[in-house]
Design a protein around this motif. Structure first.
Motif, PDB file in Angstrom:
ATOM      1  N   ALA A  79      64.015  -6.365  50.793  1.00  0.00           N
ATOM      2  CA  ALA A  79      65.339  -6.284  51.409  1.00  0.00           C
ATOM      3  C   ALA A  79      66.137  -5.065  50.966  1.00  0.00           C
ATOM      4  O   ALA A  79      67.279  -4.919  51.377  1.00  0.00           O
ATOM      5  CB  ALA A  79      66.135  -7.558  51.092  1.00  0.00           C
ATOM      6  N   SER A  80      65.575  -4.203  50.135  1.00  0.00           N
ATOM      7  CA  SER A  80      66.309  -3.025  49.682  1.00  0.00           C
ATOM      8  C   SER A  80      65.331  -1.877  49.457  1.00  0.00           C
ATOM      9  O   SER A  80      64.115  -2.080  49.362  1.00  0.00           O
ATOM     10  CB  SER A  80      67.080  -3.325  48.389  1.00  0.00           C
ATOM     11  OG  SER A  80      66.188  -3.492  47.296  1.00  0.00           O
ATOM     12  N   THR A  81      65.878  -0.672  49.366  1.00  0.00           N
ATOM     13  CA  THR A  81      65.048   0.509  49.155  1.00  0.00           C
ATOM     14  C   THR A  81      64.281   0.422  47.842  1.00  0.00           C
ATOM     15  O   THR A  81      63.109   0.808  47.756  1.00  0.00           O
ATOM     16  CB  THR A  81      65.928   1.771  49.167  1.00  0.00           C
ATOM     17  OG1 THR A  81      66.680   1.800  50.387  1.00  0.00           O
ATOM     18  CG2 THR A  81      65.083   3.017  49.069  1.00  0.00           C
ATOM     19  N   GLY A  82      64.941  -0.079  46.801  1.00  0.00           N
ATOM     20  CA  GLY A  82      64.273  -0.198  45.505  1.00  0.00           C
ATOM     21  C   GLY A  82      63.087  -1.139  45.549  1.00  0.00           C
ATOM     22  O   GLY A  82      62.029  -0.849  44.963  1.00  0.00           O
ATOM     23  N   GLU A  83      63.227  -2.279  46.241  1.00  0.00           N
ATOM     24  CA  GLU A  83      62.110  -3.217  46.350  1.00  0.00           C
ATOM     25  C   GLU A  83      60.939  -2.582  47.090  1.00  0.00           C
ATOM     26  O   GLU A  83      59.770  -2.779  46.729  1.00  0.00           O
ATOM     27  CB  GLU A  83      62.578  -4.479  47.074  1.00  0.00           C
ATOM     28  CG  GLU A  83      63.576  -5.323  46.296  1.00  0.00           C
ATOM     29  CD  GLU A  83      64.003  -6.549  47.075  1.00  0.00           C
ATOM     30  OE1 GLU A  83      63.137  -7.355  47.453  1.00  0.00           O
ATOM     31  OE2 GLU A  83      65.208  -6.701  47.313  1.00  0.00           O
ATOM     32  N   ILE A  84      61.238  -1.801  48.142  1.00  0.00           N
ATOM     33  CA  ILE A  84      60.172  -1.143  48.908  1.00  0.00           C
ATOM     34  C   ILE A  84      59.478  -0.089  48.050  1.00  0.00           C
ATOM     35  O   ILE A  84      58.249   0.066  48.095  1.00  0.00           O
ATOM     36  CB  ILE A  84      60.759  -0.529  50.195  1.00  0.00           C
ATOM     37  CG1 ILE A  84      61.203  -1.660  51.137  1.00  0.00           C
ATOM     38  CG2 ILE A  84      59.748   0.376  50.887  1.00  0.00           C
ATOM     39  CD1 ILE A  84      62.004  -1.187  52.329  1.00  0.00           C
ATOM     40  N   LEU A  85      60.249   0.629  47.242  1.00  0.00           N
ATOM     41  CA  LEU A  85      59.667   1.645  46.364  1.00  0.00           C
ATOM     42  C   LEU A  85      58.697   1.009  45.367  1.00  0.00           C
ATOM     43  O   LEU A  85      57.573   1.495  45.178  1.00  0.00           O
ATOM     44  CB  LEU A  85      60.780   2.382  45.630  1.00  0.00           C
ATOM     45  CG  LEU A  85      60.342   3.454  44.624  1.00  0.00           C
ATOM     46  CD1 LEU A  85      59.573   4.559  45.320  1.00  0.00           C
ATOM     47  CD2 LEU A  85      61.552   4.021  43.892  1.00  0.00           C
ATOM     48  N   VAL A  86      59.110  -0.071  44.737  1.00  0.00           N
ATOM     49  CA  VAL A  86      58.257  -0.737  43.757  1.00  0.00           C
ATOM     50  C   VAL A  86      57.013  -1.315  44.428  1.00  0.00           C
ATOM     51  O   VAL A  86      55.888  -1.195  43.907  1.00  0.00           O
ATOM     52  CB  VAL A  86      59.043  -1.841  43.022  1.00  0.00           C
ATOM     53  CG1 VAL A  86      58.113  -2.688  42.168  1.00  0.00           C
ATOM     54  CG2 VAL A  86      60.130  -1.220  42.153  1.00  0.00           C
ATOM     55  N   LYS A  87      57.192  -1.903  45.607  1.00  0.00           N
ATOM     56  CA  LYS A  87      56.046  -2.488  46.289  1.00  0.00           C
ATOM     57  C   LYS A  87      55.063  -1.409  46.738  1.00  0.00           C
ATOM     58  O   LYS A  87      53.842  -1.591  46.662  1.00  0.00           O
ATOM     59  CB  LYS A  87      56.519  -3.302  47.497  1.00  0.00           C
ATOM     60  CG  LYS A  87      55.443  -4.210  48.073  1.00  0.00           C
ATOM     61  CD  LYS A  87      56.014  -5.176  49.091  1.00  0.00           C
ATOM     62  CE  LYS A  87      54.944  -6.148  49.568  1.00  0.00           C
ATOM     63  NZ  LYS A  87      55.469  -7.117  50.566  1.00  0.00           N
TER      64      LYS A  87
ATOM     65  N   ALA B 181      54.589   6.246  51.512  1.00  0.00           N
ATOM     66  CA  ALA B 181      55.613   7.305  51.545  1.00  0.00           C
ATOM     67  C   ALA B 181      56.449   7.221  52.818  1.00  0.00           C
ATOM     68  O   ALA B 181      57.677   7.387  52.780  1.00  0.00           O
ATOM     69  CB  ALA B 181      54.948   8.679  51.434  1.00  0.00           C
ATOM     70  N   CYS B 182      55.806   6.953  53.947  1.00  0.00           N
ATOM     71  CA  CYS B 182      56.545   6.821  55.207  1.00  0.00           C
ATOM     72  C   CYS B 182      57.482   5.620  55.169  1.00  0.00           C
ATOM     73  O   CYS B 182      58.623   5.688  55.657  1.00  0.00           O
ATOM     74  CB  CYS B 182      55.569   6.696  56.374  1.00  0.00           C
ATOM     75  SG  CYS B 182      54.625   8.202  56.730  1.00  0.00           S
ATOM     76  N   GLY B 183      57.008   4.505  54.603  1.00  0.00           N
ATOM     77  CA  GLY B 183      57.867   3.334  54.487  1.00  0.00           C
ATOM     78  C   GLY B 183      59.070   3.591  53.599  1.00  0.00           C
ATOM     79  O   GLY B 183      60.203   3.209  53.927  1.00  0.00           O
TER      80      GLY B 183
ATOM     81  N   ALA C 189      64.820   4.708  53.013  1.00  0.00           N
ATOM     82  CA  ALA C 189      65.866   5.470  52.321  1.00  0.00           C
ATOM     83  C   ALA C 189      66.804   6.189  53.282  1.00  0.00           C
ATOM     84  O   ALA C 189      67.974   6.415  52.945  1.00  0.00           O
ATOM     85  CB  ALA C 189      65.220   6.488  51.379  1.00  0.00           C
ATOM     86  N   LEU C 190      66.320   6.526  54.489  1.00  0.00           N
ATOM     87  CA  LEU C 190      67.130   7.354  55.393  1.00  0.00           C
ATOM     88  C   LEU C 190      67.556   6.658  56.672  1.00  0.00           C
ATOM     89  O   LEU C 190      68.509   7.105  57.325  1.00  0.00           O
ATOM     90  CB  LEU C 190      66.354   8.635  55.744  1.00  0.00           C
ATOM     91  CG  LEU C 190      66.004   9.567  54.570  1.00  0.00           C
ATOM     92  CD1 LEU C 190      65.282  10.796  55.076  1.00  0.00           C
ATOM     93  CD2 LEU C 190      67.265   9.962  53.806  1.00  0.00           C
ATOM     94  N   VAL C 191      66.877   5.597  57.080  1.00  0.00           N
ATOM     95  CA  VAL C 191      67.205   4.914  58.334  1.00  0.00           C
ATOM     96  C   VAL C 191      67.874   3.573  58.011  1.00  0.00           C
ATOM     97  O   VAL C 191      67.226   2.653  57.510  1.00  0.00           O
ATOM     98  CB  VAL C 191      65.926   4.686  59.184  1.00  0.00           C
ATOM     99  CG1 VAL C 191      66.292   3.996  60.493  1.00  0.00           C
ATOM    100  CG2 VAL C 191      65.222   5.999  59.443  1.00  0.00           C
ATOM    101  N   LEU C 192      69.161   3.487  58.295  1.00  0.00           N
ATOM    102  CA  LEU C 192      69.923   2.255  58.024  1.00  0.00           C
ATOM    103  C   LEU C 192      69.609   1.712  56.630  1.00  0.00           C
ATOM    104  O   LEU C 192      69.231   0.547  56.474  1.00  0.00           O
ATOM    105  CB  LEU C 192      69.596   1.187  59.078  1.00  0.00           C
ATOM    106  CG  LEU C 192      69.796   1.590  60.535  1.00  0.00           C
ATOM    107  CD1 LEU C 192      69.291   0.481  61.454  1.00  0.00           C
ATOM    108  CD2 LEU C 192      71.252   1.889  60.816  1.00  0.00           C
TER     109      LEU C 192
END
Length: 748
Positions: free
Chosen positions: A454-462, A548-550, A555-558
């Motif tokens: 649900a957040s950019t940080g969670e996506i980065l870690v995953k 990287a695309c995710g 980080a940049l789209v909404l």
């Protein structure tokens, strides 16, 4: 010998139950492996080639793990609806495979719709997942239009095998899952008591290690309690039974945590802080003496082991007078005259054992039905009467109004759908540059990193965990491909093993799951005779590109910044904390009865969401150490607040049925400052420019009015309430520093 054999089996069952509550991971692994194995067997009997074997195995896996509903009827409906979705997906994927631009554009639209479907609940999520994954399967096996009729048969057969295993071979019911979760709660409660016994016997040099074990045991017990709460509505026959079980689970959890705190205080040079049981690496209370060997300590060791036996002994082995004797002795400590001669701190521990024994007896009655009352002592009979009165007072309560949900791009599912569509478009373009044949790996990774985040940080870690697991899996795939060679069924056997490991480890470690997925795919490439070292290296490259695309899209789209997400959840936790605290104190002050059980459950759920959202901040790889420590400290303080709020709510629930607990109107004024402080912190979290400050002053106990008749200002129950209020007030003030809320000096 038979009794000894039963004892060994019981201990083994308890260990398994504690390690995998409800056997949810075991059942998920067996169900998926069973569906794949059955699909392979039937397809082999029909003489299917390797391509159809791989397609059938993967579709059976998707049709099995995608189902999310807990009720069997809802699962059957979703599985039936998933079949036409899968057939349509495989058709479009196969027909559009030769039309690159149109096929890629449709894939992006499919991804958007699959993610957007999450707004329609579990069924929408499942159908979207089936549509995307079956489209991917068709790309993976290189399906051609001429193969469509046979692929239709493969998909239908795979769904039939999935249904057969789910509803026949590895069938589970909501009531059965709840029953296993109850057993897991008992096992984990016994493990926590074992850690408390270890604390009692530990020397100064061993206290840190034992305390860490207690923290882990407390967290695991709370995790199981939340899992039980999430299954109560489906697993119990009516609302009243669900509320009764929920109440008894909460009582046992609170009593066990309080007992641990009292033991820690008895071993320490001063009263222990509840924060010690929640904050990893917290300063250990001063323990400068070896465990005492006097008569009171001997009794304490004996009675803690008796409490553990009371928790673990199943109903079938609870006949006779031995267990009744233990229960009567422990419940006797609820009466002052039965307390052994010892210091005040040690007597508090015996009182805690008595309250824990009462909670355990209530738990046994709620879970196992009426118990034998023939050997009850007066103290046990009185405790049983109290429990019966509480049971009769529990009702269904009132339904809460549904909260208004955001609309448009503010809705999380819509935002995520746009982000995934953008990220997938980038992944398709970049993946085509890397390989015109395997570009879909990048899209798959981009899709996966957005699941349950649900957040950019969670996506980065995953994304980081996905890449790490993939790299390790590639190494394993290289080794296994060389060992397996042309032995197709050996490869399929290893695939089944990896699939089981994948689902068994998924809730524990995303890196491990990614490792097993990649190793499994390496074996499937070997079966399809498309394996090469370059293919596995390409798999790593596509995975890194997709991640990287995710991350770029998130980080940049909404974007939903991690700070924003955690602040929103923190505000919700503070709001729920006010609801529980005010409701409990109002009832303890003589106000009308409130639905404190559901309010406390909402607090626990909000705190669980916050704990998950802070994982990117507390991850070991984060370079911001100070921020990590602050996040851990805030969560630990909130867990401390939640414990005291739950304890206040549990005490307030006893008020209508216990003549020994009387309402005290003075309590209403004692909590006012704490509530104002919580609201001030919530205002600062919502708006960092808010002009608020946290108040400090005299202790909560000193705020109560003096009595003119010379009698004690308050009784023992009110004293316990005051201790919880005092600790809650201290924890709330402690939240001010890491959250940058000014603290007003006393007297200002």
């Amino acid at each position: 010998m038979k009794a000894a054999g039963r004892s060994v089996r019981t201990r083994l069952r308890d260990r398994v139950a504690a390690s995998d509550p409800g056997l949810l991971r075991l059942m998920a692994g067996l169900r998926t492996v069973g569906a794949i194995a059955l699909a392979l067997l039937v397809l082999r009997l029909f003489g299917a080639d390797v391509t159809h074997l791989v397609a059938g195995a993967m579709v059976a896996m998707v049709a099995t793990f995608a189902i999310r509903e807990k009720q069997r009827g809802a699962q059957a409906v979703t599985l039936a609806l998933g079949l036409p979705v899968a057939l349509a997906s495989v058709t479009l994927s196969t027909l559009l495979s030769t039309r690159v631009v149109v096929g890629d554009a449709f894939f992006v639209v499919l991804i958007f719709c699959a993610v957007y479907g999450r707004r329609f609940g579990d069924r929408g999520t499942t159908l979207g997942l089936i549509g995307f994954q079956v489209y991917f399967v068709s790309l993976f096996v290189g399906a051609e239009p001429a193969q469509l009729p046979s692929l239709y048969g493969t998909v239908v057969l795979a769904f039939a095998c999935s249904a057969t295993v789910r509803f026949g071979v590895v069938a589970t019911t909501s009531a059965g899952v709840l029953q296993r979760l109850r057993q897991a709660f008992r096992a984990r409660l016994a493990q926590l008591i074992a850690a408390q016994i270890a604390l009692l016997e530990a020397g100064p040099e061993d206290v840190d290690k034992v305390l860490e074990s207690m923290r882990e045991g407390t967290a695991r017990l709370h995790e199981t309690a939340l899992m039980i709460q999430s299954r109560l509505e489906e697993g119990t026959p009516d609302q009243s039974t669900a509320r009764l079980v929920q109440r008894r689970i909460a009582d046992a959890e609170i009593a066990a945590e309080r007992l641990g705190l009292l033991l820690l205080t008895a071993r320490s040079a001063e009263r222990a802080d509840t924060l010690t049981l929640h904050l990893p690496g917290a300063v250990t209370p001063l323990v400068d003496h070896a465990p005492a060997q006097d008569e009171a300590m001997a009794k304490l060791r004996r009675d803690l082991r008796a409490l553990q036996a009371l928790v673990l002994r199943p109903p079938a082995e609870a006949r006779g007078t031995a267990l009744a004797h233990l229960r009567n002795r422990l419940l006797g400590y609820r009466d002052e005259e039965n307390l052994p001669r010892a210091g005040a701190a040690l007597q508090d521990v015996f009182r805690g054992i008595g309250e824990a024994a009462r909670a355990v007896m209530g738990l046994r009655i709620a879970l196992d039905g009426p118990q034998d009352e023939s050997d009850d002592s007066p103290a046990t009979a009185r405790s049983r009467e109290e429990l019966d009165a509480e049971d009769a007072a529990i009702d269904a309560g009132e339904e809460r109004a549904a909260e208004e949900e955001p609309t448009g791009l503010r809705r999380p599912t819509t935002r995520a759908a746009v982000q995934v569509a953008v990220g997938s478009s980038l992944a398709i373009v970049g993946g085509e540059f890397l390989s015109s044949q395997r570009w879909y790996w990048a899209v798959l990774t981009c899709w996966i990193v957005f699941l349950n985040t649900a957040s950019t940080g969670e996506i980065l870690v995953k994304g980081y965990r996905r890449v790490l697991g993939t790299v390790l899996g590639v190494v394993a795939g290289i080794v296994l491909a060389g060992l397996v060679g042309d032995h197709t069924w050996t490869a399929f056997a290893l695939v089944l093993l990896f699939v089981f490991a994948m689902f068994y480890t998924a809730p524990l470690s995303y890196t491990l799951m990614s490792f097993f997925v990649t190793a499994m795919l390496g074996l499937l490439y070997t079966v399809l005779q498309t394996y090469s070292l370059s293919v596995l290296v390409l798999r790593v490259e596509e995975t890194a590109l997709g991640a990287a695309c995710g991350i770029f899209a998130a980080a940049l789209v909404l974007p939903v910044r991690t700070d924003r997400r955690t602040n929103e959840l923190l505000g919700t936790v503070l709001e729920r904390l006010v609801d529980v605290t005010e409701g409990a104190v109002d009832q303890l002050s003589g106000g009308p009865a409130a639905d404190l059980l559901d309010t406390a459950r909402e607090l626990d759920q909000a705190l669980g969401d916050l704990r998950a959202a802070t994982q990117p901040l507390t991850h070991p790889i984060t370079p911001m150490r100070a921020r990590r420590d602050a996040a851990q400290y805030v969560v630990a303080l909130l867990e401390t607040c939640a414990y005291h709020a739950r304890s206040l709510a549990a005490t307030a629930e006893l008020l209508p049925t216990h003549p020994s607990i009387a309402a005290d109107p003075r309590l209403r004024g004692a909590v006012a400052r704490t509530v104002r402080n919580i609201e001030a912190i919530a205002a600062r979290v919502a708006d960092e420019h808010a002009a608020v400050e946290v108040e400090t002053g005299p202790s909560i106990a000193s705020l109560l009015e003096q009595r003119a008749d010379g009698m004690p200002r308050y009784g023992r129950i009110t004293g316990r309430v005051l201790r919880h209020l005092e600790r809650l007030d201290e924890a709330v003030v402690g939240l001010a520093r890491p959250l940058d809320v000014p603290v007003a000096a006393p007297g200002r």
